[in-house]
Design an enzyme around this catalytic site. Sequence first.
Site, PDB file in Angstrom:
ATOM      1  N   ASN A 175       6.981 137.025  68.502  1.00 18.70           N
ATOM      2  CA  ASN A 175       5.678 135.941  68.272  1.00 18.70           C
ATOM      3  C   ASN A 175       4.342 136.442  68.895  1.00 18.70           C
ATOM      4  O   ASN A 175       4.310 136.991  70.073  1.00 18.70           O
ATOM      5  CB  ASN A 175       6.065 134.303  68.818  1.00 18.70           C
ATOM      6  CG  ASN A 175       7.058 133.900  68.089  1.00 18.70           C
ATOM      7  OD1 ASN A 175       7.281 134.038  66.764  1.00 18.70           O
ATOM      8  ND2 ASN A 175       8.017 132.912  68.616  1.00 18.70           N
ATOM      9  N   CYS A 235      13.401 134.153  61.632  1.00 18.47           N
ATOM     10  CA  CYS A 235      12.901 133.041  62.429  1.00 18.47           C
ATOM     11  C   CYS A 235      13.917 131.907  62.116  1.00 18.47           C
ATOM     12  O   CYS A 235      14.204 131.757  61.184  1.00 18.47           O
ATOM     13  CB  CYS A 235      11.368 132.416  62.135  1.00 18.47           C
ATOM     14  SG  CYS A 235      11.052 130.959  63.153  1.00 18.47           S
ATOM     15  N   HIS A 236      14.302 131.425  63.268  1.00 20.28           N
ATOM     16  CA  HIS A 236      15.525 130.297  63.107  1.00 20.28           C
ATOM     17  C   HIS A 236      15.086 128.796  62.822  1.00 20.28           C
ATOM     18  O   HIS A 236      15.908 127.952  62.764  1.00 20.28           O
ATOM     19  CB  HIS A 236      16.761 130.426  64.057  1.00 20.28           C
ATOM     20  CG  HIS A 236      16.214 130.172  65.443  1.00 20.28           C
ATOM     21  ND1 HIS A 236      16.882 130.722  66.572  1.00 20.28           N
ATOM     22  CD2 HIS A 236      15.092 129.626  65.981  1.00 20.28           C
ATOM     23  CE1 HIS A 236      16.066 130.138  67.705  1.00 20.28           C
ATOM     24  NE2 HIS A 236      14.929 129.556  67.284  1.00 20.28           N
ATOM     25  N   HIS A 268       6.379 128.865  61.758  1.00 16.86           N
ATOM     26  CA  HIS A 268       6.327 127.884  62.683  1.00 16.86           C
ATOM     27  C   HIS A 268       5.526 126.605  61.932  1.00 16.86           C
ATOM     28  O   HIS A 268       5.491 125.485  62.786  1.00 16.86           O
ATOM     29  CB  HIS A 268       5.879 128.096  64.024  1.00 16.86           C
ATOM     30  CG  HIS A 268       6.796 128.856  64.572  1.00 16.86           C
ATOM     31  ND1 HIS A 268       6.387 129.809  65.746  1.00 16.86           N
ATOM     32  CD2 HIS A 268       8.172 129.228  64.490  1.00 16.86           C
ATOM     33  CE1 HIS A 268       7.349 130.554  66.361  1.00 16.86           C
ATOM     34  NE2 HIS A 268       8.524 130.050  65.739  1.00 16.86           N
TER      35      HIS A 268
END
Length: 466
Positions: free
Chosen positions: A157, A179-180, A216
Amino acid sequence: MKYRHDKVSDVQIAYIGGGSRGWAWTFMTDLALESRMSGTIRLYDIDKEAAKANEIIGNHLSGRSEAVGKWEYKTYDNLNEVLEGVDFIVISILPGTFEEMAVDVHMPERLGVYQSVGDTAGPGGMIRALRTIPMYVKIAEAIREHAPNAWVINYTNPMSLCVKTLYEVFPKIKAFGCCHEVFGTQKVLKGILEDTYGMEGVSRREIQVNVLGINHFTWFDYASYKGIDLFPVYQEYIEKHFAEGYKERDTNWANACFACAHRVKFDLFLRYGLIAAAGDRHLAEFMPGNEYLKNPEMVSDWKFGLTTAAWRKEDLKNRLEKSRKLLAQETEVELKPTGEEGILLMKALCGLERVISNVNIPNSFGQIPNLPLNAVVETNAVFERDAIRPVVAGKLPDAIKALVMPHIENHDYILEAAQNCDRETVVKAFINDPAFAGKNCSREEIRSLAYDMIDATMGYLPGGWK
């Protein structure tokens, strides 16, 4: 790579940031559990001692009888050497130390700006990006020279700016960001579905979703399970449980500091009609700073947390102690699936699977038609042999697009600032950021904060900043 009987061997993977005390062990675990791939993991880290430790830990893990995936771990001395001739490149680095991150997260509090993560959006995310972009410029240049055909998987990130920098330097790079956070929201939907219908054993992967947004700050405008439209199910659950939120069952993908009651995403659903698909502490940072992050008391009311630098430093101590125990074989890496998909995507790119998963890549194919083509967006994509085919996710609703665009604009500002060592472009991005909404601070106060944060991270910036 060598193919035989639906297996692939001699896979060469370069791991930049291979001294990781955390993510590396997740990666090792998934590799050890995959019987259809084997090869070499080339570890490279500016902290060579940390990489050597992971070489020992990884080789011990691979030697265990229950490890069905057999890999050799080797430490390399320089970036060019580790990249030469590899099939895959994994990038997972910490730009700076937690001392710099303490500035990222906490210095803006002098203007009443609270950040729940500080590594993606807001002033903290932008200053972290200024440290990260020069590193990614060098990495991209080295990939262009030594491994131009390798697939590059980024976990660092700020995700969007890392991927954007790779493509800016080397437009033909085959890079994507993993990304999880989307997985976590699928798990929430799985749990709500099980509660509502008394089901058991629903798999997170059976929750089919259309993903659109930026990293995000992703959203679902479609969610289904075996013919069940999950939007009415989600709405009914929110109407009954908004006050207390949803209690996580499976926290394998997070930890106590990252836990939340998902009340922010519940509120965003009621306001905008789509399912916000990230953890609350990430989502809150993309919204105006007076809505969920006005002060620590408001954060507590919304039932999520501020990830402080002090917590991160304490967590590092714990991980260093775990590394010591793993090296001494006083403990073992637990061999159970981690829930991550990096290895699954590698299998697909090797031609062993065909997978649909969320991915961060430039919007070049118009995946989200009403966002700029040069923006790095997060949507689903089809992964298959040596190809990623992004799914056209559709337009963002105008109200959500209005929330997303300041952050996309700031990605452009910060990349420009990093390339030109330009403080005033950083100031422009700060002023444009929603974190300062409702904070009653002047442009000059914001400028002073930007300058002070740049000065505080100067040790990790190129000489042009001085």
